[in-house]
Scaffold this motif. Structure first.
Motif, PDB file in Angstrom:
ATOM      1  N   HIS A  53       0.813  -1.215   0.000  1.00 61.17           N
ATOM      2  CA  HIS A  53       0.000   0.000   0.000  1.00 61.17           C
ATOM      3  C   HIS A  53       0.849   1.269   0.000  1.00 61.17           C
ATOM      4  CE1 HIS A  53      -3.473  -2.520   0.495  1.00 61.17           C
ATOM      5  NE2 HIS A  53      -2.864  -3.116   1.493  1.00 61.17           N
ATOM      6  N   LYS A  54       2.137   1.112  -0.297  1.00 66.10           N
ATOM      7  CA  LYS A  54       3.096   2.202  -0.414  1.00 66.10           C
ATOM      8  C   LYS A  54       3.236   3.041   0.863  1.00 66.10           C
ATOM      9  CE  LYS A  54       3.270   3.933  -4.761  1.00 66.10           C
ATOM     10  NZ  LYS A  54       2.758   4.581  -5.970  1.00 66.10           N
ATOM     11  N   HIS A  55       3.028   2.412   2.020  1.00 63.68           N
ATOM     12  CA  HIS A  55       3.195   3.126   3.286  1.00 63.68           C
ATOM     13  C   HIS A  55       4.668   3.466   3.520  1.00 63.68           C
ATOM     14  CE1 HIS A  55      -0.953   2.653   4.377  1.00 63.68           C
ATOM     15  NE2 HIS A  55      -0.876   1.342   4.306  1.00 63.68           N
ATOM     16  N   ALA A  56       5.557   2.490   3.307  1.00 62.11           N
ATOM     17  CA  ALA A  56       6.992   2.747   3.487  1.00 62.11           C
ATOM     18  C   ALA A  56       7.473   3.759   2.458  1.00 62.11           C
ATOM     19  CB  ALA A  56       7.785   1.447   3.383  1.00 62.11           C
ATOM     20  N   ALA A  57       7.019   3.630   1.223  1.00 65.91           N
ATOM     21  CA  ALA A  57       7.402   4.582   0.170  1.00 65.91           C
ATOM     22  C   ALA A  57       6.973   5.994   0.544  1.00 65.91           C
ATOM     23  CB  ALA A  57       6.776   4.167  -1.162  1.00 65.91           C
ATOM     24  N   ASP A  58       5.800   6.140   1.137  1.00 65.35           N
ATOM     25  CA  ASP A  58       5.334   7.461   1.570  1.00 65.35           C
ATOM     26  C   ASP A  58       6.180   7.994   2.720  1.00 65.35           C
ATOM     27  OD1 ASP A  58       3.345   7.474  -0.332  1.00 65.35           O
ATOM     28  OD2 ASP A  58       1.747   6.882   1.042  1.00 65.35           O
ATOM     29  N   LEU A  59       6.498   7.141   3.687  1.00 67.46           N
ATOM     30  CA  LEU A  59       7.333   7.574   4.811  1.00 67.46           C
ATOM     31  C   LEU A  59       8.694   8.052   4.335  1.00 67.46           C
ATOM     32  CD1 LEU A  59       6.689   4.847   7.553  1.00 67.46           C
ATOM     33  CD2 LEU A  59       6.010   7.242   7.640  1.00 67.46           C
TER      34      LEU A  59
END
Length: 196
Positions: free
Chosen positions: A150-156
């Motif tokens: 869900h691209k959570h790490a990419a967003d962080l």
């Protein structure tokens, strides 16, 4: 009276439906958001310092902490203090540049496996698991692969391009980041990280 009772029961059941859906459809993507998003302005100064071969001071940009599911179904956490520095490689199986960069990372993982940890993070919201597994097998990736579904790490990590590599020291601070560098430069950067 009986009709009113049935109507009341239906209303109660329908009002509970959103709660049921919220708790019954948990994501396979477990995130621990202990860390905050990267400070992009501080990150730029670290990149400039690393480019001039200076040594970034600890405390400048703390790597955000997150936990993701791995390709083998377990969970892995990135962030915080570690025994060894870490190379974090964000990629996707459809990314041609990622395929070009992986052989160098694979070689460096073998060369520095006693001094540096490596992890790959697949950033693809709609990518099939079979494509990810095929990419890993085709490129002989032996280091852990995490699924950022869900691209959570990419967003962080304020990710804007693939592939992107972050070099993180043992105290959990980012010392360098880059997109698709020359293999010799990548080797030099990982070599410096191994000596930290």
């Amino acid at each position: 009276m009986k009709k009113n009772y049935i109507l009341l029961c239906c209303i109660i059941l329908l009002s509970c439906l959103p709660l049921y859906l919220l708790f019954s459809h948990k994501s396979t993507d477990l995130i621990v958001s202990e860390g905050e998003r990267l400070d992009v302005h501080k990150l730029e100064s670290i990149v400039n310092l690393a480019s001039s071969r200076g040594k970034a001071g600890s405390g400048d940009v703390k790597a955000p902490t997150f936990t993701l599911k791995t390709l083998d179904g377990s969970y892995s956490t990135i962030g915080g203090k570690r025994d060894k520095p870490l190379v974090v490689h964000f990629w996707a199986s459809w990314c041609e540049a990622c395929s070009v960069e992986v052989p160098t990372l694979r070689k460096l993982n073998e060369q520095y496996k006693n001094q540096v940890d490596f992890v790959g993070i697949n950033v693809a919201t709609e990518e099939k698991l079979e494509n990810i597994q095929k990419f890993v097998l085709t490129n002989h990736i032996s280091y852990p692969v995490l699924l950022d579904e869900h691209k959570h790490a990419a967003d962080l990590y304020e990710l804007h391009a693939l592939p992107t590599v972050f070099l993180i020291d043992t105290n959990g601070y980012i010392v360098d980041t880059f997109h698709m560098v020359d293999p010799l430069e990548l080797e030099e950067k990982v070599g410096r990280l191994a000596k930290r």
